[in-house]
Design an enzyme around this catalytic site. Structure first.
Site, short mmCIF file in Angstrom:
data_model
loop_
_atom_site.label_atom_id
_atom_site.label_comp_id
_atom_site.label_asym_id
_atom_site.label_seq_id
_atom_site.Cartn_x
_atom_site.Cartn_y
_atom_site.Cartn_z
CG ASN A 9 -1.70 1.27 1.39
OD1 ASN A 9 -1.85 2.12 0.62
ND2 ASN A 9 -2.28 1.25 2.41
CD1 TRP A 10 2.92 0.92 -3.39
CD2 TRP A 10 3.31 2.28 -4.76
NE1 TRP A 10 3.53 0.00 -4.08
CE2 TRP A 10 3.98 1.07 -5.29
CE3 TRP A 10 3.61 3.19 -5.87
CZ2 TRP A 10 4.54 0.62 -6.32
CZ3 TRP A 10 4.28 2.94 -7.22
CH2 TRP A 10 4.68 1.62 -7.37
CE LYS A 11 0.10 3.19 4.90
NZ LYS A 11 -0.13 3.40 6.40
CG HIS A 95 -5.85 1.70 5.30
ND1 HIS A 95 -5.46 2.76 6.02
CD2 HIS A 95 -4.79 0.54 5.13
CE1 HIS A 95 -4.27 2.33 6.52
NE2 HIS A 95 -3.51 1.06 5.74
CD GLU A 97 -2.99 5.20 6.99
OE1 GLU A 97 -2.99 5.34 5.70
OE2 GLU A 97 -2.13 4.84 7.51
CD GLU A 167 -3.54 -2.91 7.36
OE1 GLU A 167 -2.31 -3.11 6.94
OE2 GLU A 167 -4.33 -1.97 7.08
N GLY A 173 2.48 2.01 10.72
CA GLY A 173 3.51 3.16 10.69
C GLY A 173 4.03 3.39 11.94
CB SER A 213 5.41 -2.05 11.84
OG SER A 213 4.87 -0.71 12.08
N GLY A 234 2.93 -1.09 4.26
CA GLY A 234 2.98 0.39 4.08
C GLY A 234 4.28 0.61 4.11
N GLY A 235 5.04 1.37 4.66
CA GLY A 235 6.51 1.75 4.91
C GLY A 235 7.46 0.89 4.07
C1 PEP Z 1 -0.72 -0.01 6.32
O1 PEP Z 1 -1.02 1.12 6.20
O2 PEP Z 1 -1.44 -0.82 5.67
C2 PEP Z 1 0.49 -0.53 6.89
C3 PEP Z 1 0.51 -1.81 7.16
O3 PEP Z 1 1.45 0.26 7.10
P1 PEP Z 1 2.67 0.06 7.83
O4 PEP Z 1 3.28 -1.15 7.06
O5 PEP Z 1 3.58 1.25 7.47
O6 PEP Z 1 2.64 -0.09 9.26
#
Ligand code: PEP
Length: 250
Positions: A9-11, A95, A97, A167, A173, A213, A234-235
């Site tokens: 997920n590049w956000k 999600h 967010e 999640e 994050g 994470s 994500g990151g």
């Molecule tokens: C996400 O937003 O779906 C996610 C898992 O982010 P991160 O890996 O950065 O925690």
């Protein structure tokens, strides 16, 4: 035997040029084996060009959100057919967010899931508890409500086109990951719930990803758990080498 699915997920990261170079890096580092599915979810502005680059590779394309109407006066929104027209096969819905920053509730997410499936998109349906909810020991209740409400009216047939991404919000994050045991416990709860609400066969076949994470250092242990069928990243998906290393762990 469930196939693992790793999705990035590049956000709200990567302009067009950066998206093209990230996906090119991913493609060139991916082996030919078919052991796990790989999905990239760039921002809307890069979907078309990323799609052109992943043609004839094993990488699949997903969007990060969509609206539940087909067209009309919905400034700033995007429809399922628009996503399909640029090659999307998947869409991330629910999600945290979207829930927390943009106020999307279970009812809206349910409408979006129904519309996505009706339009032929596969859904990565995100659920998860906050830190306060975990500390109150109500994780299972929260996750259960999100699943029951989010999947209200979804048929057994539809379930074949849904991936669930667990999640925990406190792990997104933040650098804090749920331990493999904590994640496994919730994943197993989710699978039982799906078995009770749909069928054992559907529960055995549904992919349940973990997100929060995930990075090269912790992916292998998380993915070794029996009910963790992949990761929503994500990151660590923003650099080809770390994303590829997570894919390699799967
Ligand atoms: C996400 O937003 O779906 C996610 C898992 O982010 P991160 O890996 O950065 O925690």
């Amino acid at each position: 035997m469930r196939k693992k699915v790793i999705a990035g997920n590049w956000k709200m990261n990567k302009d067009l040029n950066e998206s093209q170079s990230l996906v090119s890096g991913i493609i060139s580092g991916l082996g030919n084996d078919d052991k796990c599915d790989v999905i990239v979810c760039p921002p809307y502005t890069s979907l078309n060009e990323v799609h052109a680059l992943i043609k004839n590779t094993k990488v699949k394309l997903g969007a990060q959100n969509m609206f539940y109407e087909e067209s009309g006066a919905y400034t700033g929104e995007i429809s399922p057919s628009m996503l399909k027209s640029v090659g999307c096969e998947y869409v991330i819905l629910g999600h945290s967010e979207r829930r927390n920053i943009f106020g999307e509730g279970d009812e809206m997410i349910n409408k979006k899931i129904k519309k996505a499936l009706e339009s032929g998109l596969k859904v990565i349906f995100c659920i998860g508890e906050s830190l306060a909810q975990r500390e109150e020991s109500i994780t299972n209740d929260v996750v259960k409500n999100q699943i029951v409400n989010g999947l209200n009216g979804i048929t057994s047939d539809d379930m074949k086109n849904i991936i669930i991404a667990y999640e925990p919000i406190w792990a997104i994050g933040t650098g804090k990951t749920a331990t493999p045991e904590q994640a496994q416990e919730v994943h197993s709860f989710i699978r039982n719930l799906i078995s009770n609400n749909f069928s054992n066969e559907i529960a055995e076949n549904i992919v349940i990803q973990y997100g929060g994470s995930v990075k090269p250092e912790n992916a292998a242990t998380l993915l070794s758990k029996p009910d963790i069928d992949g990761a929503l990243v994500g990151g660590a998906c923003l650099k080809a080498d770390s994303f590829l290393s997570i894919v390699a762990s799967a």
